[in-house]
Design an enzyme around this catalytic site. Structure first.
Site, PDB file in Angstrom:
ATOM      1  N   GLN A 107      22.188  38.090 117.152  1.00 35.46           N
ATOM      2  CA  GLN A 107      21.571  39.150 117.548  1.00 35.46           C
ATOM      3  C   GLN A 107      21.734  39.034 118.276  1.00 35.46           C
ATOM      4  OE1 GLN A 107      19.992  40.948 116.199  1.00 35.46           O
ATOM      5  NE2 GLN A 107      19.358  42.336 118.106  1.00 35.46           N
ATOM      6  N   GLU A 161      19.884  19.965  97.199  1.00 35.79           N
ATOM      7  CA  GLU A 161      18.068  19.029  97.974  1.00 35.79           C
ATOM      8  C   GLU A 161      16.786  19.258  97.754  1.00 35.79           C
ATOM      9  OE1 GLU A 161      20.477  15.668  97.218  1.00 35.79           O
ATOM     10  OE2 GLU A 161      19.185  15.246  98.757  1.00 35.79           O
TER      11      GLU A 161
HETATM   12  C1  LIG Z   1      26.393  24.699  97.064  1.00 33.08           C
HETATM   13  C2  LIG Z   1      25.850  24.245  96.152  1.00 33.08           C
HETATM   14  C3  LIG Z   1      25.666  23.084  96.301  1.00 33.08           C
HETATM   15  C4  LIG Z   1      25.350  22.135  94.732  1.00 33.08           C
HETATM   16  N1  LIG Z   1      25.311  20.569  95.047  1.00 33.08           N
HETATM   17  C5  LIG Z   1      24.711  20.585  94.412  1.00 33.08           C
HETATM   18  C6  LIG Z   1      25.355  18.724  93.826  1.00 33.08           C
HETATM   19  O1  LIG Z   1      26.249  18.330  94.462  1.00 33.08           O
HETATM   20  N2  LIG Z   1      25.125  17.988  92.704  1.00 33.08           N
HETATM   21  C7  LIG Z   1      23.536  18.984  91.842  1.00 33.08           C
HETATM   22  O2  LIG Z   1      22.668  18.191  90.832  1.00 33.08           O
HETATM   23  N3  LIG Z   1      23.326  19.765  92.376  1.00 33.08           N
HETATM   24  C8  LIG Z   1      23.978  20.578  93.340  1.00 33.08           C
HETATM   25  N4  LIG Z   1      23.636  21.526  93.544  1.00 33.08           N
HETATM   26  C9  LIG Z   1      22.197  22.004  92.680  1.00 33.08           C
HETATM   27  C10 LIG Z   1      20.854  22.287  93.995  1.00 33.08           C
HETATM   28  O3  LIG Z   1      19.859  21.618  94.179  1.00 33.08           O
HETATM   29  C11 LIG Z   1      19.758  22.839  93.323  1.00 33.08           C
HETATM   30  O4  LIG Z   1      20.517  24.609  93.691  1.00 33.08           O
HETATM   31  C12 LIG Z   1      18.650  23.316  93.182  1.00 33.08           C
HETATM   32  O5  LIG Z   1      17.770  22.623  93.345  1.00 33.08           O
HETATM   33  C13 LIG Z   1      17.230  24.084  92.760  1.00 33.08           C
HETATM   34  O6  LIG Z   1      17.336  24.753  91.922  1.00 33.08           O
HETATM   35  P1  LIG Z   1      17.842  26.200  91.289  1.00 33.08           P
HETATM   36  O7  LIG Z   1      18.852  26.691  92.402  1.00 33.08           O
HETATM   37  O8  LIG Z   1      17.820  26.333  90.068  1.00 33.08           O
HETATM   38  O9  LIG Z   1      16.720  27.274  92.028  1.00 33.08           O
HETATM   39  P2  LIG Z   1      15.024  27.024  90.869  1.00 33.08           P
HETATM   40  O10 LIG Z   1      15.067  25.930  90.632  1.00 33.08           O
HETATM   41  O11 LIG Z   1      15.719  27.953  89.749  1.00 33.08           O
HETATM   42  O12 LIG Z   1      14.574  28.230  92.016  1.00 33.08           O
HETATM   43  C14 LIG Z   1      14.556  29.173  92.552  1.00 33.08           C
HETATM   44  C15 LIG Z   1      13.489  29.861  93.648  1.00 33.08           C
HETATM   45  O13 LIG Z   1      12.258  29.100  93.136  1.00 33.08           O
HETATM   46  C16 LIG Z   1      11.300  27.975  94.071  1.00 33.08           C
HETATM   47  N5  LIG Z   1      10.534  27.429  93.270  1.00 33.08           N
HETATM   48  C17 LIG Z   1      10.691  26.666  92.213  1.00 33.08           C
HETATM   49  N6  LIG Z   1      10.034  26.264  91.684  1.00 33.08           N
HETATM   50  C18 LIG Z   1       8.858  26.117  92.595  1.00 33.08           C
HETATM   51  C19 LIG Z   1       7.769  25.488  92.545  1.00 33.08           C
HETATM   52  N7  LIG Z   1       7.314  24.865  91.375  1.00 33.08           N
HETATM   53  N8  LIG Z   1       6.674  26.630  93.376  1.00 33.08           N
HETATM   54  C20 LIG Z   1       7.304  27.016  94.718  1.00 33.08           C
HETATM   55  N9  LIG Z   1       8.662  27.999  94.098  1.00 33.08           N
HETATM   56  C21 LIG Z   1       9.480  27.092  93.359  1.00 33.08           C
HETATM   57  C22 LIG Z   1      12.297  27.525  94.422  1.00 33.08           C
HETATM   58  O14 LIG Z   1      12.980  27.314  95.352  1.00 33.08           O
HETATM   59  C23 LIG Z   1      13.214  28.704  94.500  1.00 33.08           C
HETATM   60  O15 LIG Z   1      13.077  29.775  95.857  1.00 33.08           O
HETATM   61  C24 LIG Z   1      23.625  22.807  94.721  1.00 33.08           C
HETATM   62  C25 LIG Z   1      23.730  23.718  94.914  1.00 33.08           C
HETATM   63  C26 LIG Z   1      24.249  24.539  95.517  1.00 33.08           C
HETATM   64  C27 LIG Z   1      23.857  26.156  96.139  1.00 33.08           C
END
Ligand SMILES: Cc1cc2nc3c(=O)[nH]c(=O)nc-3n(C[C@H](O)[C@H](O)[C@H](O)COP(=O)(O)OP(=O)(O)OC[C@H]3O[C@@H](n4cnc5c(N)ncnc54)[C@H](O)[C@@H]3O)c2cc1C
Length: 407
Positions: free
Chosen positions: A360, A387
């Site tokens: 912005q 994380e």
């Molecule tokens: C660029 C990148 C690098 C990564 N690197 C690694 C890695 O090296 N190793 C590894 O193991 N993983 C890795 N990850 C995975 C990452 O840790 C997950 O994406 C993260 O833990 C979220 O899981 P999800 O994407 O399945 O989202 P979901 O769990 O499906 O969540 C989707 C949405 O729902 C919300 N939500 C879910 N449960 C609840 C609840 N109980 N209460 C309120 N809100 C909720 C979440 O906050 C989010 O907004 C990486 C991800 C990315 C994008």
């Protein structure tokens, strides 16, 4: 126990300045190119290895620094340079910490050096926990590890996703289910050594930000690893599973040990976010004092100046939370208010907000790739996701405060 201090000591200042030099002279100038290429910046990692920024010794020294400020300082400076490149440099650390937390001394000594490679041939490592149906809900993990007693081998099958360095790593650390009845208590971690048949890279993701960092699926098809690749060893696993079964029978609830590990590692992610936020804030401050509209620098308008005041205040507050949590982790202080999660939550949200404010302040220029703040804004979005998302951090903090068990 080291006293909590809000100032780096002379030795730390020297390291910080050295890192800042590397971030400013090598990382930042390469940032736009690797963001566009969406490839692992091997030449930069190699350069980091040559000068000792990418080395096991360097991270071990910072990791065990009793002030707790070593790792946050390293993260802030490298991510100030560029988040995507910095993650390519420090991503190996996630796998290394997995081995450090659960491995035997022999496993630590054997595998962590192979994760980094050597000065002339740098390697990376990957930590593979997340799955397509098991992100926040780790207990839904499906990747299975079955013990073949006759051969003393573990057989791994499943698909991991979003693994940083997945498929290009020399060493993969894979979390898998060994007892499906026990939910997250029935998980164990395995080393998959270099060149093991059956492990392959699935889809490589095209991302919104941190595009220099490689993120991919890892497919495991009848991957056989020796018994010695089970982190912590079979005896310890059997004891742990027996205890978990006994507790499940008696209904006893215990503290989640993995949560304590997360509390300790989350401040490092908070520090990454502080680095990105500070970088964007500095660009915005410089721009606001030099860009003139209506015959005066735009910072002369309170509407702009107050934004900068808020940005800097949030960044400093985030850093203090990160430093406190990191000091607590190193000195074994109990996280009675989930201070690790608190630091990650606040710093991540700060980075997202501050980088948006920077766009912005730069106006049209901020929206273009001629200036780095739009990249920083794209990069910052990751901190509230990986994380543990911001929602999960809030859940952990709230449950810790209320004394409700965290599953
Ligand atoms: C660029 C990148 C690098 C990564 N690197 C690694 C890695 O090296 N190793 C590894 O193991 N993983 C890795 N990850 C995975 C990452 O840790 C997950 O994406 C993260 O833990 C979220 O899981 P999800 O994407 O399945 O989202 P979901 O769990 O499906 O969540 C989707 C949405 O729902 C919300 N939500 C879910 N449960 C609840 C609840 N109980 N209460 C309120 N809100 C909720 C979440 O906050 C989010 O907004 C990486 C991800 C990315 C994008």
């Amino acid at each position: 126990m080291a006293e909590f201090t809000m100032e780096l000591n002379d030795e730390q200042k020297e390291v910080r300045d050295w890192l800042h030099g590397f971030a400013a002279d090598v990382i930042r100038p390469a940032a736009a190119e690797w963001d566009e290429r969406e490839e692992t910046p091997w030449p930069v990692i190699q350069e980091a290895a040559k000068i000792g920024v990418y080395s096991l010794d360097f991270y071990a020294q910072q990791y065990f620094d009793p002030t707790g400020l070593g790792i946050p300082m390293v993260m802030e400076e490298l991510f100030w340079g560029d988040a995507g490149i910095a993650l390519s440099i420090v991503g190996t650390g996630l796998a290394a910490v997995g081995v450090l937390a659960n491995g035997t001394e022999e496993q630590i000594g054997t595998w962590i050096p192979q994760m980094y490679g050597d000065v002339n041939d740098a390697k990376v490592a990957a930590f593979c926990s997340s799955e397509p149906d098991a992100g926040s809900d780790v207990a839904s993990m499906r990747t299975r590890a079955v013990y073949d007693e006759a051969k003393d081998e573990w057989v791994l099958n499943g698909t991991k996703t979003w693994a940083t360095n997945g498929g290009i790593a020399n060493v993969h650390v894979v979390v898998a289910v060994v007892d499906p009845e026990l939910g997250s208590k029935g998980h164990a971690s395995f080393i998959v050594p270099p060149g093991t048949p059956g492990l392959s890279q699935g889809q490589k993701f095209k991302k919104h930000g941190i595009r220099a960092s490689h993120t991919a699926e890892v497919v495991l098809e009848n991957v056989r690893v020796p018994g010695s690749c089970l982190l912590g060893g079979k005896e310890k696993l059997d004891e742990r599973l027996a205890r978990a079964r006994e507790r499940a029978r008696s209904g006893e609830r215990v503290k989640n040990a993995a949560m304590a590990t997360f509390e300790a590692s989350r401040p490092a992610v908070g520090a990454m976010a502080v680095g990105t936020a500070r970088a964007a804030y500095e660009v915005a401050l410089e721009y606001a004092t030099t860009r003139e509209q209506f015959g005066r620098p735009i910072v002369d308008n309170q509407g702009v100046a107050f934004q900068l005041a808020d940005m800097r205040t949030s960044i400093d507050a985030a850093r203090l939370l990160v430093w406190r949590a990191s000091w607590m982790a190193v000195n074994g202080k109990p996280f009675t208010a989930a201070e690790g999660s608190m630091s990650k939550l606040f710093a991540s949200e700060t980075a997202k907000k501050v980088t948006g404010q920077a766009i912005q302040i730069l106006g049209g220029n901020g929206y273009t790739r001629e200036y780095p703040v739009e990249r920083m804004h794209r990069d910052a979005a990751i901190y509230t996701i990986f994380e543990g998302t911001s929602e999960i951090q809030r859940l952990v903090i709230a449950r810790t405060l209320a004394g409700v068990p965290i599953r």
